[in-house]
Design a protein around this motif. Structure first.
Motif, PDB file in Angstrom:
ATOM      1  N   ALA A  69      40.544  45.451  49.317  1.00 20.26           N
ATOM      2  CA  ALA A  69      41.805  46.164  49.720  1.00 20.26           C
ATOM      3  C   ALA A  69      42.944  44.833  49.909  1.00 20.26           C
ATOM      4  CB  ALA A  69      42.050  47.025  50.886  1.00 20.26           C
ATOM      5  N   ILE A  70      42.240  43.828  50.493  1.00 20.15           N
ATOM      6  CA  ILE A  70      43.161  42.614  50.739  1.00 20.15           C
ATOM      7  C   ILE A  70      43.301  41.984  49.486  1.00 20.15           C
ATOM      8  CG2 ILE A  70      43.242  40.511  51.869  1.00 20.15           C
ATOM      9  CD1 ILE A  70      41.645  41.652  54.255  1.00 20.15           C
ATOM     10  N   GLU A  71      42.329  41.763  48.629  1.00 19.04           N
ATOM     11  CA  GLU A  71      42.603  41.076  47.484  1.00 19.04           C
ATOM     12  C   GLU A  71      43.472  41.893  46.538  1.00 19.04           C
ATOM     13  OE1 GLU A  71      38.579  40.708  45.746  1.00 19.04           O
ATOM     14  OE2 GLU A  71      38.335  39.021  47.010  1.00 19.04           O
ATOM     15  N   GLU A  72      43.504  43.050  46.504  1.00 15.78           N
ATOM     16  CA  GLU A  72      44.340  44.074  45.577  1.00 15.78           C
ATOM     17  C   GLU A  72      45.675  43.866  46.157  1.00 15.78           C
ATOM     18  OE1 GLU A  72      43.086  48.051  45.718  1.00 15.78           O
ATOM     19  OE2 GLU A  72      41.300  47.500  44.596  1.00 15.78           O
ATOM     20  N   TYR A  73      45.988  43.718  47.613  1.00 13.14           N
ATOM     21  CA  TYR A  73      47.204  43.693  48.215  1.00 13.14           C
ATOM     22  C   TYR A  73      47.714  42.146  48.013  1.00 13.14           C
ATOM     23  CZ  TYR A  73      50.751  42.796  51.907  1.00 13.14           C
ATOM     24  OH  TYR A  73      51.756  42.228  52.349  1.00 13.14           O
ATOM     25  N   LYS A  74      46.974  41.235  47.728  1.00 10.40           N
ATOM     26  CA  LYS A  74      47.480  39.780  47.500  1.00 10.40           C
ATOM     27  C   LYS A  74      48.064  39.815  46.267  1.00 10.40           C
ATOM     28  CE  LYS A  74      44.937  37.161  50.894  1.00 10.40           C
ATOM     29  NZ  LYS A  74      43.759  36.220  51.126  1.00 10.40           N
ATOM     30  N   ALA A  75      46.996  40.429  45.275  1.00  7.49           N
ATOM     31  CA  ALA A  75      47.342  40.389  43.775  1.00  7.49           C
ATOM     32  C   ALA A  75      48.619  41.006  43.621  1.00  7.49           C
ATOM     33  CB  ALA A  75      46.248  41.005  42.948  1.00  7.49           C
ATOM     34  N   ALA A  76      49.076  42.242  44.156  1.00  2.12           N
ATOM     35  CA  ALA A  76      50.036  42.879  44.031  1.00  2.12           C
ATOM     36  C   ALA A  76      51.365  42.149  44.521  1.00  2.12           C
ATOM     37  CB  ALA A  76      50.065  44.282  44.655  1.00  2.12           C
ATOM     38  N   GLN A  77      51.234  41.432  45.721  1.00  3.64           N
ATOM     39  CA  GLN A  77      52.200  40.573  46.043  1.00  3.64           C
ATOM     40  C   GLN A  77      52.478  39.578  45.339  1.00  3.64           C
ATOM     41  OE1 GLN A  77      54.238  41.098  48.966  1.00  3.64           O
ATOM     42  NE2 GLN A  77      53.114  43.068  48.965  1.00  3.64           N
ATOM     43  N   GLU A  78      51.528  38.750  44.620  1.00  2.00           N
ATOM     44  CA  GLU A  78      51.824  37.768  43.670  1.00  2.00           C
ATOM     45  C   GLU A  78      52.431  38.366  42.509  1.00  2.00           C
ATOM     46  OE1 GLU A  78      48.099  35.865  42.900  1.00  2.00           O
ATOM     47  OE2 GLU A  78      47.989  35.084  45.095  1.00  2.00           O
ATOM     48  N   GLY A  79      52.196  39.404  42.026  1.00  2.00           N
ATOM     49  CA  GLY A  79      52.651  40.137  40.794  1.00  2.00           C
ATOM     50  C   GLY A  79      54.305  40.253  41.144  1.00  2.00           C
TER      51      GLY A  79
END
Length: 90
Positions: free
Chosen positions: A63-73
Motif C-alpha cells: 500500500a505504501i509503494e502504491e501511494y508513493k507511485a501515485a504521488q510521483e505520478g
C-alpha cells in the motif's frame, strides 16, 4: 447373583452417577499447569493451519509503494517535484 444383594439402592445410584460422569468427561483438563488431551485425542479431527508469510506487513508495504507511485505520478503530471516524507507547514 443379583446386583441388589451386593449393593443397596443408594450405592447403585451413586455407582451409576460415577459411571455417567466418567463417560461424559472426555474433554481437555488442566492439571498442574499442563493441558492434557481428552481420551479420544487420537480420533479427533486435525486442525491444520498452514504457515503464513514470514513478513507480516506485506500488505502495508504494498500500500505504501502504491501511494508513493501515485504521488510521483501526480507530481510528474503537474510538473512539480514529488513531496518528501515531511511537507513544510504554512
Amino acid at each position: 447373583m443379583k446386583l441388589t444383594k451386593l449393593f443397596t439402592k443408594p450405592e447403585i445410584a451413586l455407582l451409576g452417577c460415577l459411571l455417567a460422569a466418567a463417560g461424559l468427561s472426555g474433554c481437555q483438563t488442566t492439571i498442574g499447569g499442563q493441558t492434557l488431551p481428552s481420551a479420544w485425542f487420537l480420533r479427533d479431527d486435525v486442525q491444520y493451519f498452514p504457515a503464513g508469510p514470514e513478513f507480516q506487513l506485506s500488505n502495508q508495504v504494498q500500500a505504501i509503494e502504491e501511494y508513493k507511485a501515485a504521488q510521483e505520478g501526480l507530481a510528474e503530471e503537474l510538473g512539480e517535484e514529488p513531496p518528501g516524507p515531511f511537507a513544510p507547514g504554512p
